[in-house]
Design a protein around this motif. Structure first.
Motif, PDB file in Angstrom:
ATOM      1  N   SER A 129      -3.750   2.817   4.962  1.00  0.00           N
ATOM      2  CA  SER A 129      -4.749   3.031   3.922  1.00  0.00           C
ATOM      3  C   SER A 129      -6.054   2.311   4.291  1.00  0.00           C
ATOM      4  O   SER A 129      -6.080   1.417   5.134  1.00  0.00           O
ATOM      5  CB  SER A 129      -4.222   2.627   2.553  1.00  0.00           C
ATOM      6  OG  SER A 129      -4.073   1.254   2.446  1.00  0.00           O
ATOM      7  N   SER A 130      -7.104   2.765   3.634  1.00  0.00           N
ATOM      8  CA  SER A 130      -8.451   2.263   3.920  1.00  0.00           C
ATOM      9  C   SER A 130      -8.455   0.743   3.830  1.00  0.00           C
ATOM     10  O   SER A 130      -7.806   0.168   2.954  1.00  0.00           O
ATOM     11  CB  SER A 130      -9.437   2.837   2.911  1.00  0.00           C
ATOM     12  OG  SER A 130      -9.087   2.410   1.607  1.00  0.00           O
ATOM     13  N   ALA A 131      -9.183   0.107   4.726  1.00  0.00           N
ATOM     14  CA  ALA A 131      -9.192  -1.355   4.709  1.00  0.00           C
ATOM     15  C   ALA A 131     -10.617  -1.908   4.737  1.00  0.00           C
ATOM     16  O   ALA A 131     -11.038  -2.575   3.799  1.00  0.00           O
ATOM     17  CB  ALA A 131      -8.380  -1.893   5.878  1.00  0.00           C
TER      18      ALA A 131
ATOM     19  N   PRO B  21       0.826  -1.207   0.000  1.00  0.00           N
ATOM     20  CA  PRO B  21       0.000   0.000   0.000  1.00  0.00           C
ATOM     21  C   PRO B  21       0.860   1.258   0.000  1.00  0.00           C
ATOM     22  O   PRO B  21       2.036   1.208   0.367  1.00  0.00           O
ATOM     23  CB  PRO B  21      -0.791  -0.103   1.303  1.00  0.00           C
ATOM     24  CG  PRO B  21      -0.078  -1.078   2.167  1.00  0.00           C
ATOM     25  CD  PRO B  21       0.953  -1.800   1.354  1.00  0.00           C
ATOM     26  N   ARG B  22       0.269   2.394  -0.397  1.00  0.00           N
ATOM     27  CA  ARG B  22       1.040   3.637  -0.350  1.00  0.00           C
ATOM     28  C   ARG B  22       1.023   4.215   1.065  1.00  0.00           C
ATOM     29  O   ARG B  22       0.119   3.946   1.849  1.00  0.00           O
ATOM     30  CB  ARG B  22       0.521   4.654  -1.363  1.00  0.00           C
ATOM     31  CG  ARG B  22      -0.837   5.210  -1.073  1.00  0.00           C
ATOM     32  CD  ARG B  22      -1.171   6.317  -2.057  1.00  0.00           C
ATOM     33  NE  ARG B  22      -2.576   6.644  -2.013  1.00  0.00           N
ATOM     34  CZ  ARG B  22      -3.080   7.827  -2.329  1.00  0.00           C
ATOM     35  NH1 ARG B  22      -2.299   8.804  -2.736  1.00  0.00           N
ATOM     36  NH2 ARG B  22      -4.384   8.039  -2.286  1.00  0.00           N
ATOM     37  N   GLY B  23       2.023   5.018   1.352  1.00  0.00           N
ATOM     38  CA  GLY B  23       2.085   5.732   2.614  1.00  0.00           C
ATOM     39  C   GLY B  23       1.795   7.203   2.373  1.00  0.00           C
ATOM     40  O   GLY B  23       1.483   7.615   1.242  1.00  0.00           O
TER      41      GLY B  23
ATOM     42  N   ASN C 120      -9.512   6.266 -13.923  1.00  0.00           N
ATOM     43  CA  ASN C 120      -8.503   5.604 -13.090  1.00  0.00           C
ATOM     44  C   ASN C 120      -8.888   5.689 -11.620  1.00  0.00           C
ATOM     45  O   ASN C 120      -9.420   6.715 -11.179  1.00  0.00           O
ATOM     46  CB  ASN C 120      -7.157   6.321 -13.308  1.00  0.00           C
ATOM     47  CG  ASN C 120      -5.957   5.479 -12.912  1.00  0.00           C
ATOM     48  OD1 ASN C 120      -6.094   4.327 -12.476  1.00  0.00           O
ATOM     49  ND2 ASN C 120      -4.768   6.038 -13.062  1.00  0.00           N
ATOM     50  N   HIS C 121      -8.545   4.674 -10.845  1.00  0.00           N
ATOM     51  CA  HIS C 121      -8.658   4.758  -9.370  1.00  0.00           C
ATOM     52  C   HIS C 121      -7.448   5.544  -8.874  1.00  0.00           C
ATOM     53  O   HIS C 121      -6.463   4.989  -8.416  1.00  0.00           O
ATOM     54  CB  HIS C 121      -8.697   3.357  -8.753  1.00  0.00           C
ATOM     55  CG  HIS C 121      -8.612   3.386  -7.253  1.00  0.00           C
ATOM     56  ND1 HIS C 121      -9.573   3.971  -6.456  1.00  0.00           N
ATOM     57  CD2 HIS C 121      -7.673   2.923  -6.399  1.00  0.00           C
ATOM     58  CE1 HIS C 121      -9.223   3.861  -5.191  1.00  0.00           C
ATOM     59  NE2 HIS C 121      -8.076   3.237  -5.119  1.00  0.00           N
ATOM     60  N   SER C 122      -7.542   6.866  -9.005  1.00  0.00           N
ATOM     61  CA  SER C 122      -6.411   7.740  -8.680  1.00  0.00           C
ATOM     62  C   SER C 122      -6.968   9.140  -8.511  1.00  0.00           C
ATOM     63  O   SER C 122      -8.178   9.358  -8.651  1.00  0.00           O
ATOM     64  CB  SER C 122      -5.387   7.741  -9.829  1.00  0.00           C
ATOM     65  OG  SER C 122      -5.862   8.587 -10.868  1.00  0.00           O
TER      66      SER C 122
HETATM   67  O1  LIG Z   1      -5.489   5.655  -1.508  1.00  0.00           O
HETATM   68  C1  LIG Z   1      -4.859   4.609  -1.354  1.00  0.00           C
HETATM   69  O2  LIG Z   1      -3.649   4.500  -1.574  1.00  0.00           O
HETATM   70  C2  LIG Z   1      -5.602   3.403  -0.859  1.00  0.00           C
HETATM   71  C3  LIG Z   1      -6.831   3.172  -1.646  1.00  0.00           C
HETATM   72  O3  LIG Z   1      -6.579   3.135  -3.012  1.00  0.00           O
HETATM   73  C4  LIG Z   1      -7.925   4.141  -1.323  1.00  0.00           C
HETATM   74  O4  LIG Z   1      -8.482   4.736  -2.243  1.00  0.00           O
HETATM   75  O5  LIG Z   1      -8.266   4.289  -0.134  1.00  0.00           O
END
Ligand SMILES: O=C(O)C[C@H](O)C(=O)O
Ligand SMILES: NC(=O)c1ccc[n+]([C@@H]2O[C@H](COP(=O)([O-])OP(=O)(O)OC[C@H]3O[C@@H](n4cnc5c(N)ncnc54)[C@H](O)[C@@H]3O)[C@@H](O)[C@H]2O)c1
Length: 326
Positions: free
Chosen positions: A236-238, A91-93, A186-188
């Motif tokens: 990150s969200s879980a 996961p990203r920090g 994109n999920h971004s």
């Molecule tokens: O944002 C993140 O790196 C984790 C996940 O993709 C999110 O959207 O919560």
């Protein structure tokens, strides 16, 4: 009782999986009449922790849990699977963008695409959760040439659910009153949460909110929600990610609600002018175990510009991993 189906989950000892596995085993994903065999993949150093998770699954005595496989070998974990939830990845920090994970995680998804190609059911439904999810799904898909590219999807359902809640809060309505929401792309942080088609209790959402709130508040809030969770939680969200994975797979397997659609990142067939072959989030309906991109949504110039920007980011991510795309 139906025959059990096989569900692979990777990163099975990680934090998302700790919320996900118990809900799959209790029937929330595939229905209360569908037994499941969980096939759990982890890296070797996490196998001991995975054993603990499997012990807890046993201790729930779930009536629908027909077996548990634990492995650090993808060809064992993916053998004959009908569903594969690819969660395992770094996961990203704080301060990172999801695409910063591209190098670290891309190799995982080429190896797992190959393993799915070799041993999974030919109709396997794959959901990529590990980030950067769309491009990881593209890598897995391209490394699985014997499988239909439509079997590979990535998760934007968390963004979709986030957008539903933000709009419900703003308009004083319930999420149950909101339909026709789309996350494009994109999920971004370039994703485009589109309210132009949205109905709240049957009326146009854009009649209830100011354009200024939409552009300056709603869109950035949804785009940045993952980072905001990381900042607040220190991780990150879980649970919400696991919940979205359940929603995505349940709708794909059992169908979307009548008269509405959802958001899924799927193999682009060129709809809405989006480059063919990208894993791009579109409005989708599902029926009989198949997803379909909703056609005929009218996009104004504002939407088209946002849809193109997130497409462009996916093109750049694809080009950055060209060496992993056979
Ligand atoms: O944002 C993140 O790196 C984790 C996940 O993709 C999110 O959207 O919560
Ligand atoms: N698409 C989304 O909306 C969304 C939302 C939240 C998190 N995520 C992503 O999901 C991923 C997992 O998040 P998490 O919080 O559960 O992380 P985590 O670090 O708690 O768990 C990841 C697990 O994956 C395992 N793993 C690493 N490489 C593996 C491999 N090759 N095969 C199998 N398992 C492997 C690790 O050992 C670890 O147990 C991250 O990439 C995160 O960014 C995506």
């Amino acid at each position: 009782m139906k025959a059990p189906v096989r569900v692979a989950v990777t990163g099975a000892a990680g934090q998302i999986s700790y919320s996900l596995l118990f809900r799959i085993a209790s029937g929330e994903m595939l229905g209360k009449d569908q037994p499941v065999i969980l096939q759990l993949l982890e890296i070797t150093p996490a196998l001991e922790a995975l054993k603990g998770v499997a012990m807890e699954l046993e201790d729930c005595a779930f009536p629908l849990l027909a077996g548990i496989v634990q492995s650090d070998n993808a060809t064992i974990a993916f053998k004959d699977v009908d569903y594969a939830l690819l969660v395992g990845a770094r996961p990203r920090g704080p301060g990172m963008e999801r695409k910063d994970l591209l190098e670290a995680n891309a190799a995982i998804f080429s190896a797992q695409g190959k393993a799915l190609n070799d041993v999974a059911s030919r109709s396997v439904k794959v959901l990529v959760v590990g980030n950067p999810a769309n491009t990881n799904a593209l890598i897995a898909q391209r490394n699985a040439p014997d499988l239909d590219p439509r079997n590979f999807t990535a998760m934007t359902r968390l963004d979709h659910n986030r957008a539903l809640s933000q709009l419900a809060n703003k308009t004083g309505s319930s999420v149950n009153d909101i339909t026709h929401l789309t996350i494009w792309g994109n999920h971004s942080s370039t994703q485009y949460p589109d309210l132009y088609q949205v109905k709240v209790s049957g009326g146009a959402a854009m009649d209830l909110v100011a354009q200024d709130w939409y552009e300056k508040d709603f869109i950035p809030t949804v785009q940045q929600r993952g980072a905001a969770i990381i900042k607040a939680r220190g991780a990150s969200s879980a649970a919400s990610a696991a919940n979205a994975a359940i929603d995505h797979m349940r709708d794909w397997a059992l169908g979307t609600a009548e008269g509405d659609w959802t958001s899924m990142a799927v193999y682009s067939d060129g709809s809405y002018g989006i480059q063919k072959g990208l894993i791009y989030s579109f409005p989708c309906t599902c029926a009989d175990g198949h997803w379909k991109i909703v056609q005929g949504v009218e996009n104004n110039a504002f939407s088209r510009e946002k849809m193109a920007a997130t497409e462009q980011e996916l093109v750049e991510e694809r080009d950055a991993v060209a060496h992993l795309l056979p």
